[in-house]
Design an enzyme around this catalytic site. Structure first.
Site, PDB file in Angstrom:
ATOM      1  N   TYR A 123     -52.098  10.740   9.974  1.00 35.39           N
ATOM      2  CA  TYR A 123     -53.283  11.449  10.477  1.00 35.39           C
ATOM      3  C   TYR A 123     -53.875  12.381   9.413  1.00 35.39           C
ATOM      4  CZ  TYR A 123     -53.133  10.293  15.490  1.00 35.39           C
ATOM      5  OH  TYR A 123     -53.200   9.669  16.705  1.00 35.39           O
ATOM      6  N   LYS A 179     -39.800   3.416  11.320  1.00 37.32           N
ATOM      7  CA  LYS A 179     -40.039   2.032  10.896  1.00 37.32           C
ATOM      8  C   LYS A 179     -39.414   1.907   9.505  1.00 37.32           C
ATOM      9  CE  LYS A 179     -41.827  -2.072  11.520  1.00 37.32           C
ATOM     10  NZ  LYS A 179     -41.350  -3.015  12.551  1.00 37.32           N
ATOM     11  N   ASP A 202     -41.190  -0.616  17.063  1.00 37.60           N
ATOM     12  CA  ASP A 202     -41.531  -1.787  17.883  1.00 37.60           C
ATOM     13  C   ASP A 202     -40.482  -1.983  18.984  1.00 37.60           C
ATOM     14  OD1 ASP A 202     -39.739  -2.351  15.832  1.00 37.60           O
ATOM     15  OD2 ASP A 202     -40.538  -4.341  15.395  1.00 37.60           O
ATOM     16  N   ASP A 210     -48.079   9.267  19.134  1.00 34.02           N
ATOM     17  CA  ASP A 210     -49.349   9.109  19.855  1.00 34.02           C
ATOM     18  C   ASP A 210     -49.282   7.862  20.733  1.00 34.02           C
ATOM     19  OD1 ASP A 210     -52.107   9.484  20.505  1.00 34.02           O
ATOM     20  OD2 ASP A 210     -52.605   7.908  19.065  1.00 34.02           O
ATOM     21  N   ASP A 248     -48.616   7.514  25.195  1.00 33.26           N
ATOM     22  CA  ASP A 248     -49.520   6.854  26.153  1.00 33.26           C
ATOM     23  C   ASP A 248     -48.768   5.785  26.945  1.00 33.26           C
ATOM     24  OD1 ASP A 248     -51.749   8.315  25.192  1.00 33.26           O
ATOM     25  OD2 ASP A 248     -53.066   6.589  25.514  1.00 33.26           O
TER      26      ASP A 248
HETATM   27  C1  IPM Z   1     -53.751  12.667  21.580  1.00 34.23           C
HETATM   28  C2  IPM Z   1     -55.093  12.056  21.295  1.00 34.23           C
HETATM   29  C3  IPM Z   1     -55.532  12.479  19.907  1.00 34.23           C
HETATM   30  C4  IPM Z   1     -54.508  11.993  18.908  1.00 34.23           C
HETATM   31  C5  IPM Z   1     -56.945  12.012  19.497  1.00 34.23           C
HETATM   32  C6  IPM Z   1     -57.988  12.359  20.538  1.00 34.23           C
HETATM   33  C7  IPM Z   1     -57.337  12.562  18.152  1.00 34.23           C
HETATM   34  O1  IPM Z   1     -55.042  10.680  21.427  1.00 34.23           O
HETATM   35  O2  IPM Z   1     -53.650  13.909  21.588  1.00 34.23           O
HETATM   36  O3  IPM Z   1     -52.805  11.931  21.832  1.00 34.23           O
HETATM   37  O4  IPM Z   1     -54.585  10.854  18.447  1.00 34.23           O
HETATM   38  O5  IPM Z   1     -53.628  12.767  18.559  1.00 34.23           O
HETATM   39 MN    MN Z   2     -53.143   9.934  22.133  1.00 31.09          MN
END
Ligand code: IPM
Ligand code: MN
Length: 353
Positions: free
Chosen positions: A143, A188, A220, A244, A248
């Site tokens: 990032y 990884k 993975d 990240d 999710d």
């Molecule tokens: C998160 C979000 C952010 C990230 C984006 C919006 C920049 O997806 O906080 O998980 O990738 O960190």
């Molecule tokens: Mn995210």
């Protein structure tokens, strides 16, 4: 003494979920005699529209004078036409994390018993629930690596230093000591040299935590294991991008991304608290958003930045009670439950604090 909170509502459903969270924090003040000072400032698209910048200097200044930051969400279609580096996500969220050195991102993922069948996984896989703490490195890695661009190529560098890995791994080990004493480090290392260093560094640090059972997993495989058997995990520690993605994924197996809170911490008690979900422009302004992730983030703020454990518990218990009593927002709606709007859910939670 009152605790100063920078309140950055942002875009889309941000202002709605923040409003409900403030309601709940007011209830905490009344119930426990705590005192909070709320200081609102612009961020994201809202700040671009008013100040021409996603993270205005006065917002940064205000945050510096506070004990914690409470954030809604940033971004939306309206600003997607901007060059990528000026969009709210990149121009507000990332510099905010970097500026305050918020290197340790805590993302707890657990099953609320009342929501067990909202999970996308079969009942037998999540039976008995699971409780995972994802610790994501937040101020380094790909990032924030050097970016390159030529005529027909572009690049992002993935670089980690030993101190960067050590400090986040230490946070993960310390958290694990207070829980199930298991850490799974996700990397990884079979392909990336930065991840070889990651693994070696975590391995070395583990010697200081002899009680911790440490395992390593390639990312993975970790993605696969999370849906195969989430109960095997206690604390997961991983780099910025892997964290990240995995968080999710983990949110969905717990029921809804509308439930997941997060804390982003630096070495001292200062932190940024925000829901994991985004600004959801499709439902913004319709009293449909689930405010629970932001409310649970505020509970993390009480715990981690203000040392208010019983107040944090009271908020978490109130959220749980509302779920147990069958109140739902649309995203977690189930048979025989009562669907409420953002504001009404906020009222129900505040009442139970
Ligand atoms: C998160 C979000 C952010 C990230 C984006 C919006 C920049 O997806 O906080 O998980 O990738 O960190
Ligand atoms: Mn995210």
């Amino acid at each position: 003494m009152s605790k100063k909170i920078a309140v950055l509502a942002g875009d889309g459903i941000g202002p709605e979920v923040i409003a409900e969270t403030l309601k709940v924090l007011h209830a905490v003040e009344e119930k426990f005699g705590a005192k909070f000072e709320f200081n609102e400032a612009l961020i994201g698209g809202a700040a671009i529209d008013e100040k021409g910048k996603a993270l205005p200097d006065e917002t940064l200044e205000l945050c510096k004078n506070c004990d914690a930051i409470l954030l809604g969400a940033v971004g939306g279609d309206k600003w997607d036409k901007l060059p990528p580096e000026e969009r709210p996500e990149r121009a507000a969220l990332l510099p905010l994390r970097k500026e305050f050195d918020l290197f340790a991102n805590l993302r707890p993922v657990k099953v609320f018993p009342a929501l067990a069948n909202a999970s996308t996984l079969k009942a037998e896989i999540i039976e008995g629930g699971f409780d995972i703490m994802i610790v994501r490195e937040l101020t380094g890695g790909i990032y924030f690596g050097k970016k390159g661009k030529g005529n027909d190529w572009a690049s992002d560098e993935l670089k980690y230093s030993v101190p960067e890995i050590e400090r986040v791994a230490k946070v993960a080990f310390e958290i694990a000591m207070k829980r199930g004493k298991k850490v799974c480090s996700v990397d990884k290392a079979n392909v990336l040299s930065s991840m070889v260093l990651w693994r070696e560094t975590v391995e070395k640090l583990a010697k200081e935590f002899p009680e911790i059972e440490l395992s390593h997993m390639y990312v993975d495989n970790a993605a696969m294991q999370l849906v195969r058997n989430p109960k095997q995990f206690d604390v997961i520690v991983t780099g910025n991008m892997f964290g990240d993605i995995l968080s999710d994924e983990a949110s969905m197996i717990s029921g809804s991304i509308g439930m997941l809170a997060s804390a982003s911490l630096r070495e001292d008690s200062f932190g940024l608290y925000e829901p994991i979900h985004g600004s959801a422009p499709d439902i913004a302004g319709q009293n449909k958003a689930n405010p629970m992730a932001t409310i649970l983030s505020a509970a993390m703020m009480l715990r981690h930045s203000f040392g208010m454990e019983k107040e944090a518990k009271a908020v978490e218990t109130a959220v749980n009670a509302v779920l147990e009593e069958g109140f739902r927002t649309g995203d977690i709606m189930q048979k025989n439950c009562k669907q409420l709007g953002t504001k009404e859910i906020g009222d129900e939670i505040a009442k139970r604090v």
